[in-house]
Design a protein around this motif. Structure first.
Motif, PDB file in Angstrom:
ATOM      1  N   MET A 158      -7.667  17.380  -4.345  1.00  0.00           N
ATOM      2  CA  MET A 158      -6.312  16.818  -4.426  1.00  0.00           C
ATOM      3  C   MET A 158      -6.357  15.314  -4.218  1.00  0.00           C
ATOM      4  O   MET A 158      -7.062  14.832  -3.341  1.00  0.00           O
ATOM      5  CB  MET A 158      -5.428  17.447  -3.342  1.00  0.00           C
ATOM      6  N   TYR A 159      -5.578  14.601  -5.015  1.00  0.00           N
ATOM      7  CA  TYR A 159      -5.445  13.154  -4.897  1.00  0.00           C
ATOM      8  C   TYR A 159      -4.186  12.859  -4.098  1.00  0.00           C
ATOM      9  O   TYR A 159      -3.100  13.326  -4.451  1.00  0.00           O
ATOM     10  CB  TYR A 159      -5.366  12.521  -6.286  1.00  0.00           C
ATOM     11  N   ASP A 160      -4.318  12.088  -3.036  1.00  0.00           N
ATOM     12  CA  ASP A 160      -3.181  11.773  -2.175  1.00  0.00           C
ATOM     13  C   ASP A 160      -2.920  10.271  -2.170  1.00  0.00           C
ATOM     14  O   ASP A 160      -2.715   9.671  -1.133  1.00  0.00           O
ATOM     15  CB  ASP A 160      -3.451  12.283  -0.756  1.00  0.00           C
ATOM     16  N   GLY A 161      -2.963   9.669  -3.335  1.00  0.00           N
ATOM     17  CA  GLY A 161      -2.714   8.239  -3.444  1.00  0.00           C
ATOM     18  C   GLY A 161      -1.377   7.966  -4.099  1.00  0.00           C
ATOM     19  O   GLY A 161      -0.596   8.875  -4.334  1.00  0.00           O
ATOM     20  N   LYS A 162      -1.148   6.678  -4.405  1.00  0.00           N
ATOM     21  CA  LYS A 162       0.139   6.298  -4.975  1.00  0.00           C
ATOM     22  C   LYS A 162       0.014   5.728  -6.389  1.00  0.00           C
ATOM     23  O   LYS A 162       0.970   5.691  -7.127  1.00  0.00           O
ATOM     24  CB  LYS A 162       0.806   5.264  -4.072  1.00  0.00           C
ATOM     25  N   SER A 163      -1.160   5.295  -6.775  1.00  0.00           N
ATOM     26  CA  SER A 163      -1.340   4.572  -8.023  1.00  0.00           C
ATOM     27  C   SER A 163      -1.914   5.445  -9.138  1.00  0.00           C
ATOM     28  O   SER A 163      -2.905   6.144  -8.948  1.00  0.00           O
ATOM     29  CB  SER A 163      -2.268   3.385  -7.761  1.00  0.00           C
ATOM     30  N   GLN A 164      -1.292   5.368 -10.294  1.00  0.00           N
ATOM     31  CA  GLN A 164      -1.782   6.084 -11.478  1.00  0.00           C
ATOM     32  C   GLN A 164      -3.148   5.536 -11.883  1.00  0.00           C
ATOM     33  O   GLN A 164      -4.043   6.289 -12.244  1.00  0.00           O
ATOM     34  CB  GLN A 164      -0.786   5.940 -12.633  1.00  0.00           C
ATOM     35  N   LYS A 165      -3.312   4.236 -11.766  1.00  0.00           N
ATOM     36  CA  LYS A 165      -4.573   3.582 -12.127  1.00  0.00           C
ATOM     37  C   LYS A 165      -5.714   4.108 -11.246  1.00  0.00           C
ATOM     38  O   LYS A 165      -6.797   4.444 -11.732  1.00  0.00           O
ATOM     39  CB  LYS A 165      -4.425   2.068 -11.974  1.00  0.00           C
ATOM     40  N   SER A 166      -5.458   4.205  -9.954  1.00  0.00           N
ATOM     41  CA  SER A 166      -6.461   4.715  -9.015  1.00  0.00           C
ATOM     42  C   SER A 166      -6.765   6.189  -9.296  1.00  0.00           C
ATOM     43  O   SER A 166      -7.914   6.618  -9.242  1.00  0.00           O
ATOM     44  CB  SER A 166      -5.967   4.536  -7.579  1.00  0.00           C
ATOM     45  N   PHE A 167      -5.727   6.957  -9.611  1.00  0.00           N
ATOM     46  CA  PHE A 167      -5.907   8.378  -9.938  1.00  0.00           C
ATOM     47  C   PHE A 167      -6.804   8.529 -11.168  1.00  0.00           C
ATOM     48  O   PHE A 167      -7.724   9.359 -11.180  1.00  0.00           O
ATOM     49  CB  PHE A 167      -4.552   9.051 -10.174  1.00  0.00           C
ATOM     50  N   ASP A 168      -6.541   7.712 -12.185  1.00  0.00           N
ATOM     51  CA  ASP A 168      -7.347   7.768 -13.408  1.00  0.00           C
ATOM     52  C   ASP A 168      -8.814   7.455 -13.123  1.00  0.00           C
ATOM     53  O   ASP A 168      -9.714   8.088 -13.687  1.00  0.00           O
ATOM     54  CB  ASP A 168      -6.788   6.810 -14.460  1.00  0.00           C
ATOM     55  N   LYS A 169      -9.064   6.510 -12.223  1.00  0.00           N
ATOM     56  CA  LYS A 169     -10.444   6.162 -11.847  1.00  0.00           C
ATOM     57  C   LYS A 169     -11.103   7.326 -11.105  1.00  0.00           C
ATOM     58  O   LYS A 169     -12.268   7.634 -11.342  1.00  0.00           O
ATOM     59  CB  LYS A 169     -10.469   4.907 -10.969  1.00  0.00           C
ATOM     60  N   LYS A 170     -10.361   7.970 -10.225  1.00  0.00           N
ATOM     61  CA  LYS A 170     -10.895   9.105  -9.457  1.00  0.00           C
ATOM     62  C   LYS A 170     -11.217  10.277 -10.376  1.00  0.00           C
ATOM     63  O   LYS A 170     -12.156  11.022 -10.147  1.00  0.00           O
ATOM     64  CB  LYS A 170      -9.911   9.560  -8.372  1.00  0.00           C
ATOM     65  N   LEU A 171     -10.423  10.433 -11.432  1.00  0.00           N
ATOM     66  CA  LEU A 171     -10.638  11.525 -12.389  1.00  0.00           C
ATOM     67  C   LEU A 171     -12.008  11.441 -13.068  1.00  0.00           C
ATOM     68  O   LEU A 171     -12.579  12.464 -13.437  1.00  0.00           O
ATOM     69  CB  LEU A 171      -9.551  11.519 -13.467  1.00  0.00           C
TER      70      LEU A 171
END
Length: 134
Positions: free
Chosen positions: A50-63
Motif C-alpha cells: 500500500m502507498y500512503d503518500g500524497k503525490s501522484q508523481k511519487s506514486f508513479d515512481k514507487k510503481l
C-alpha cells in the motif's frame, strides 16, 4: 417528582478516545513494523503493498519498483477487539485497556482484510445480540 436521567454522549466519548489513540507512538511503531519503503507498507494478512503518500508523481515512481502497489492508507486492527463481540461493552476500564494496547497487539492491514475481520466481528455481534447500532 421523578428524577430525570442525565444524558451521557457515549458514542461521542468513544469517537474522541479513538481519535486520541491514533496519535499514540504505539500506532507509529506498529505501522513502522509493516514499512517496506518510504510511504510503502505491507498488509500483515495478505501481503498487499500500500502507498500512503500524497503525490501522484511519487506514486508513479514507487510503481516502477513495486508493480502490485495500490494507493491506500494502511489500517490498524486490534488483535483483541476493542469491544468484545460476544459480550459487548463491559466497562470503561476494559474498553480503555483494549483501545490503548501495545504495538504488538495491532495488525497493519489493507482495507479489504480489515473489512473481512470487521465483518466477522459484526456477524458475531448480530448473533449474540450485542450490536447496538442498526
Amino acid at each position: 417528582m421523578s428524577k430525570k436521567k442525565s444524558y451521557i454522549p457515549v458514542s461521542r466519548i468513544k469517537k474522541h478516545l479513538r481519535r486520541l489513540s491514533y496519535q499514540r507512538p504505539e500506532y507509529s511503531k506498529a505501522k513502522n513494523r509493516a514499512k517496506v519503503d518510504i510511504t510503502v507498507y505491507k498488509c500483515e494478512e495478505c501481503g498487499q503493498l500500500m502507498y500512503d503518500g500524497k503525490s501522484q508523481k511519487s506514486f508513479d515512481k514507487k510503481l516502477l519498483n513495486y508493480p502490485s502497489l495500490i494507493w491506500q492508507t494502511p489500517e490498524l486492527d486490534h488483535d483483541k477487539s476493542v469491544v468484545e463481540p460476544k459480550r459487548g461493552f463491559a466497562s470503561w476500564d476494559d474498553y480503555l485497556d483494549r483501545l490503548f494496547c501495545a504495538p504488538e497487539d495491532l495488525t497493519v492491514m489493507c482495507k479489504k482484510c480489515h473489512k473481512k475481520e470487521s465483518d466477522k466481528e459484526t456477524k458475531i455481534r448480530v448473533e449474540e445480540g450485542t450490536l447496538k447500532r442498526k
